[in-house]
Design a protein around this motif. Structure first.
Motif, mmCIF file in Angstrom:
data_model
loop_
_atom_site.group_PDB
_atom_site.id
_atom_site.type_symbol
_atom_site.label_atom_id
_atom_site.label_comp_id
_atom_site.label_asym_id
_atom_site.label_seq_id
_atom_site.Cartn_x
_atom_site.Cartn_y
_atom_site.Cartn_z
ATOM 1 N N GLN A 180 14.470 4.899 -19.819
ATOM 2 C CA GLN A 180 13.357 5.510 -19.092
ATOM 3 C C GLN A 180 12.089 4.665 -19.165
ATOM 4 N N ALA A 181 11.819 4.071 -20.310
ATOM 5 C CA ALA A 181 10.630 3.217 -20.439
ATOM 6 C C ALA A 181 10.717 2.029 -19.481
ATOM 7 N N ARG A 182 11.915 1.469 -19.322
ATOM 8 C CA ARG A 182 12.068 0.324 -18.410
ATOM 9 C C ARG A 182 11.955 0.770 -16.948
ATOM 10 N N LEU A 183 12.456 1.963 -16.640
ATOM 11 C CA LEU A 183 12.303 2.486 -15.283
ATOM 12 C C LEU A 183 10.826 2.707 -14.966
ATOM 13 N N ASP A 184 10.086 3.282 -15.916
ATOM 14 C CA ASP A 184 8.647 3.494 -15.716
ATOM 15 C C ASP A 184 7.939 2.170 -15.465
ATOM 16 N N ALA A 185 8.295 1.137 -16.229
ATOM 17 C CA ALA A 185 7.656 -0.173 -16.073
ATOM 18 C C ALA A 185 7.953 -0.764 -14.697
ATOM 19 N N ALA A 186 9.199 -0.601 -14.221
ATOM 20 C CA ALA A 186 9.562 -1.121 -12.900
ATOM 21 C C ALA A 186 8.792 -0.402 -11.805
ATOM 22 N N ILE A 187 8.660 0.912 -11.938
ATOM 23 C CA ILE A 187 7.925 1.682 -10.943
ATOM 24 C C ILE A 187 6.456 1.268 -10.918
ATOM 25 N N GLU A 188 5.860 1.112 -12.096
ATOM 26 C CA GLU A 188 4.449 0.751 -12.171
ATOM 27 C C GLU A 188 4.195 -0.630 -11.575
ATOM 28 N N GLU A 189 5.092 -1.560 -11.847
ATOM 29 C CA GLU A 189 4.921 -2.913 -11.316
ATOM 30 C C GLU A 189 4.992 -2.914 -9.796
ATOM 31 N N ARG A 190 5.960 -2.186 -9.249
ATOM 32 C CA ARG A 190 6.112 -2.130 -7.803
ATOM 33 C C ARG A 190 4.945 -1.376 -7.156
ATOM 34 N N PHE A 191 4.453 -0.332 -7.855
ATOM 35 C CA PHE A 191 3.317 0.422 -7.323
ATOM 36 C C PHE A 191 2.083 -0.467 -7.231
ATOM 37 N N ALA A 192 1.832 -1.245 -8.276
ATOM 38 C CA ALA A 192 0.683 -2.143 -8.276
ATOM 39 C C ALA A 192 0.787 -3.157 -7.141
ATOM 40 N N ALA A 193 1.993 -3.683 -6.928
ATOM 41 C CA ALA A 193 2.192 -4.648 -5.851
ATOM 42 C C ALA A 193 1.966 -3.982 -4.491
ATOM 43 N N GLY A 194 2.441 -2.743 -4.349
ATOM 44 C CA GLY A 194 2.252 -2.018 -3.097
ATOM 45 C C GLY A 194 0.795 -1.704 -2.827
ATOM 46 N N ARG A 195 0.040 -1.333 -3.876
ATOM 47 C CA ARG A 195 -1.386 -1.038 -3.695
ATOM 48 C C ARG A 195 -2.131 -2.275 -3.202
ATOM 49 N N ALA A 196 -1.753 -3.434 -3.707
ATOM 50 C CA ALA A 196 -2.446 -4.667 -3.314
ATOM 51 C C ALA A 196 -2.257 -4.976 -1.831
ATOM 52 N N ARG A 197 -1.204 -4.409 -1.226
ATOM 53 C CA ARG A 197 -0.934 -4.671 0.194
ATOM 54 C C ARG A 197 -1.512 -3.605 1.121
ATOM 55 N N LEU A 198 -2.121 -2.569 0.569
ATOM 56 C CA LEU A 198 -2.681 -1.517 1.408
ATOM 57 C C LEU A 198 -3.854 -2.029 2.228
ATOM 58 N N PRO A 199 -4.053 -1.515 3.439
ATOM 59 C CA PRO A 199 -5.218 -1.915 4.236
ATOM 60 C C PRO A 199 -6.509 -1.620 3.485
ATOM 61 N N GLY A 200 -7.384 -2.610 3.422
ATOM 62 C CA GLY A 200 -8.663 -2.430 2.747
ATOM 63 C C GLY A 200 -8.543 -2.273 1.243
#
Length: 300
Positions: A180-200
């Motif tokens: 579960q800790a590794r799943l959380d880390a994968a989700i957080e990493e992908r979320f951060a990458a996705g936020r960086a691509r958001l408009p504005g």
């Protein structure tokens, strides 16, 4: 922290996956927390006995299928509630939910997506928004737009982040311990990458009381609510976890190592006693923090 809830034990035939979207399954699990949070907001808005009557119009921003909208309408019985979302499908479900609970006359829906549209929804005595700002590029601008929809003395309540759900022991007997800790880390990493691509996309320190103050509001307190369903879980909770794991595998599977990917696939197996639909050790534990602030000056 507050609000521990125990789910009834599932005892019956093999459960399948619940119909409907994952957000609705999750908000159903969180309905007890939503009631506690709404009552707390009422206590902040005014003296006991007069608080709910003073709230005449509520905006539920990012309403999804309308779970929070219905709870807010029930806790504030004199209010009209506007369920706001970008998904027409979820808004239709919100209308159905309101009808099922006899709230059709008090809950209406409105479609909106961009932060600039939020200020056109008011004026409101109370605005509730859950997990919305994180999906918008400029979170500070979103809060300013929400604040512009408040009546003088009105309150903005923002539920963001908190603690990620936990539902598995460290060692589940298959794969490598600590999944579960590794799943959380994968989700957080992908979320951060996705936020960086958001408009504005704009980077801010996610200090919510500070962000609310920068939006021209006066912070009035934060509170964390515990959502706790101990093992063994009931059917609805198991279905939610099965859906959550399936989406996680679809969205993040390629970023997991082979052992973890195979472990998640085994957890999704409906016929395997080690799968999430049957495990006696599966539980559901998370925490949600609600930050509040009020408009303490006349509207411009």
């Amino acid at each position: 922290m507050t609000s521990a809830h125990r789910a009834p034990v599932f005892d019956g035939e093999a459960p399948g996956e619940a119909p409907g979207a994952e957000p609705e399954q999750e908000t159903e699990l969180h309905s007890g927390f939503l009631t506690d949070a709404a009552r707390w907001l009422g206590s902040l808005l005014g003296p006991a006995g007069r608080d709910t009557a003073a709230v005449r119009r509520i905006l539920d921003i990012g309403s999804g299928p309308g779970v929070a909208s219905c709870v807010l309408a029930q806790v504030f019985p004199q209010s009209a509630v506007v369920a706001v979302d970008r998904s027409a499908t979820l808004l239709a479900r919100a209308e159905d939910r309101a009808a099922e609970r006899g709230l059709t006359e008090r809950i209406v829906t409105r479609r909106a997506e961009l932060p600039e549209e939020f200020g056109l929804l008011g004026p409101a005595d109370l605005i509730w928004t859950g997990n919305v700002c994180r999906h918008l590029g400029d979170q500070q601008a979103a809060l300013r737009s929400l604040a512009s929809a408040l009546q003088p003395g009105g309150m903005l309540a923002v539920a963001e982040r908190g603690l990620p759900p936990r539902f598995l022991p460290r060692d589940i007997g298959i794969g490598k311990p600590g999944l579960q800790a590794r799943l959380d880390a994968a989700i957080e990493e992908r979320f951060a990458a996705g936020r960086a691509r958001l408009p504005g996309a704009t980077s801010v320190v996610e200090d919510w009381p500070c962000l609310l103050a920068s939006a021209g509001l006066v912070p009035t307190g934060s509170r964390t609510f515990l959502i706790d369903f101990p093992a063994p879980l009931d059917l609805g909770a198991r279905r939610h976890l099965h859906t959550r794991l399936r989406l996680l595998l679809d969205e993040h599977g390629e970023h997991l190592d082979l052992v973890d990917r195979l472990t998640v696939e085994q957890l999704l197996d409906r016929d395997d006693c080690t799968g999430i639909l049957w495990r006696p050790d599966a539980f559901y534990l998370t925490a949600v923090t609600v930050h509040t602030a009020r408009l303490c000056r006349p509207r411009a």
